[in-house]
Write an enzyme that holds these catalytic residues in place. Structure first.
Site, PDB file in Angstrom:
ATOM      1  N   CYS A 163       0.964  -1.159   0.139  1.00 36.93           N
ATOM      2  CA  CYS A 163       0.355   0.076   0.074  1.00 36.93           C
ATOM      3  C   CYS A 163       1.073   1.330  -0.268  1.00 36.93           C
ATOM      4  O   CYS A 163       1.086   2.614  -1.265  1.00 36.93           O
ATOM      5  CB  CYS A 163      -0.380   0.067   1.387  1.00 36.93           C
ATOM      6  SG  CYS A 163      -2.508  -1.375   1.227  1.00 36.93           S
ATOM      7  N   HIS A 220       2.142   1.881  -3.064  1.00 34.45           N
ATOM      8  CA  HIS A 220       1.241   1.456  -4.733  1.00 34.45           C
ATOM      9  C   HIS A 220       0.744   3.679  -4.465  1.00 34.45           C
ATOM     10  O   HIS A 220       0.732   4.230  -5.425  1.00 34.45           O
ATOM     11  CB  HIS A 220       0.271   0.724  -4.272  1.00 34.45           C
ATOM     12  CG  HIS A 220      -1.378   1.519  -5.127  1.00 34.45           C
ATOM     13  ND1 HIS A 220      -1.439   0.576  -6.394  1.00 34.45           N
ATOM     14  CD2 HIS A 220      -2.080   2.450  -4.682  1.00 34.45           C
ATOM     15  CE1 HIS A 220      -2.564   1.417  -6.942  1.00 34.45           C
ATOM     16  NE2 HIS A 220      -3.259   2.250  -5.853  1.00 34.45           N
ATOM     17  N   GLU A 221       0.503   3.959  -3.343  1.00 27.63           N
ATOM     18  CA  GLU A 221       0.504   4.895  -2.712  1.00 27.63           C
ATOM     19  C   GLU A 221       1.893   6.662  -3.131  1.00 27.63           C
ATOM     20  O   GLU A 221       1.046   7.481  -3.520  1.00 27.63           O
ATOM     21  CB  GLU A 221      -0.489   5.782  -1.579  1.00 27.63           C
ATOM     22  CG  GLU A 221      -1.307   5.349  -1.609  1.00 27.63           C
ATOM     23  CD  GLU A 221      -2.735   4.888  -2.513  1.00 27.63           C
ATOM     24  OE1 GLU A 221      -2.273   5.718  -2.885  1.00 27.63           O
ATOM     25  OE2 GLU A 221      -3.586   4.123  -2.132  1.00 27.63           O
ATOM     26  N   ILE A 222       2.956   5.988  -2.876  1.00 31.30           N
ATOM     27  CA  ILE A 222       3.633   6.478  -3.102  1.00 31.30           C
ATOM     28  C   ILE A 222       3.794   6.786  -4.897  1.00 31.30           C
ATOM     29  O   ILE A 222       4.335   7.717  -5.196  1.00 31.30           O
ATOM     30  CB  ILE A 222       4.977   6.371  -2.309  1.00 31.30           C
ATOM     31  CG1 ILE A 222       4.935   6.437  -0.501  1.00 31.30           C
ATOM     32  CG2 ILE A 222       6.167   6.970  -2.658  1.00 31.30           C
ATOM     33  CD1 ILE A 222       5.959   6.407   0.112  1.00 31.30           C
ATOM     34  N   LEU A 276       1.640   9.655  -6.181  1.00 26.83           N
ATOM     35  CA  LEU A 276       2.476  10.787  -5.657  1.00 26.83           C
ATOM     36  C   LEU A 276       3.161  11.307  -6.637  1.00 26.83           C
ATOM     37  O   LEU A 276       4.042  12.300  -7.086  1.00 26.83           O
ATOM     38  CB  LEU A 276       2.688  10.924  -4.499  1.00 26.83           C
ATOM     39  CG  LEU A 276       1.765  11.161  -3.367  1.00 26.83           C
ATOM     40  CD1 LEU A 276       2.766  10.627  -2.062  1.00 26.83           C
ATOM     41  CD2 LEU A 276       0.427  12.018  -2.854  1.00 26.83           C
TER      42      LEU A 276
END
Length: 164
Positions: free
Chosen positions: A129, A132-134, A137
């Site tokens: 997670c 994935h989120e970085i 960004l």
């Protein structure tokens, strides 16, 4: 607070690198709350400010109900050479997932909502997670981690879902 509209694939804003947060103030706290409300409504487990069209480096995760974590300006410091595969998807491309291989463990640096520097070590699903989120960004949409053939299939399936 508010549920914000989610930017949908293939919106070009999903491919832009987000800017570092420099003001740790009431507006940032309000954005974090809006992200949480929006993520829960989607529903999802993680969301970034770019998912709602705000080009700032902020991530909200709720991997366990009621355990909310906010990461401001997160970055991967270390990643294991050992990898794992897990199904990933996006609130910006709802209804589709595909397995992606990523490092099994990471160490990240980030700031909390007060601007205090923090680090966190994660493994397994939580590590996935974070990555994935970085990536989001950094302007890397999750399907960019797929082979060209798999990516084309996902995009085609998403197009069919949109027409259905």
């Amino acid at each position: 607070m508010a549920i914000r509209p989610i930017v949908r694939f293939p919106d070009p804003r999903l491919r832009l690198a987000a800017q570092a947060v420099t003001s740790f103030d009431a507006d940032l706290r309000a954005l974090a709350q809006d992200l949480l409300d929006t993520m829960r409504a989607a529903p999802g487990l993680g969301i970034t400010a770019p998912h709602v069209g705000v080009p700032l480096r902020i991530v909200v995760l709720e991997l366990t109900p009621g355990e909310v974590a906010v990461y401001v300006n997160p970055a991967v410091l270390e990643a294991s050479t050992e990898t794992i595969r897990h199904a990933e998807g996006s609130v910006s491309m709802p209804g589709l997932t595909e397995e992606i291989e990523r490092p099994a463990r990471v160490k990240i640096a980030y700031c909390d909502l007060d601007g205090t520097p923090q680090t966190e070590e994660a493994e397994g699903f939580r590590a996935i997670c974070h990555q994935h989120e970085i990536d989001q960004l950094d302007g890397i949409f999750w399907i960019d981690r797929l082979s060209r053939l798999k990516r084309e299939r996902v995009v085609k399936r998403f197009g069919k879902l949109g027409r259905g």
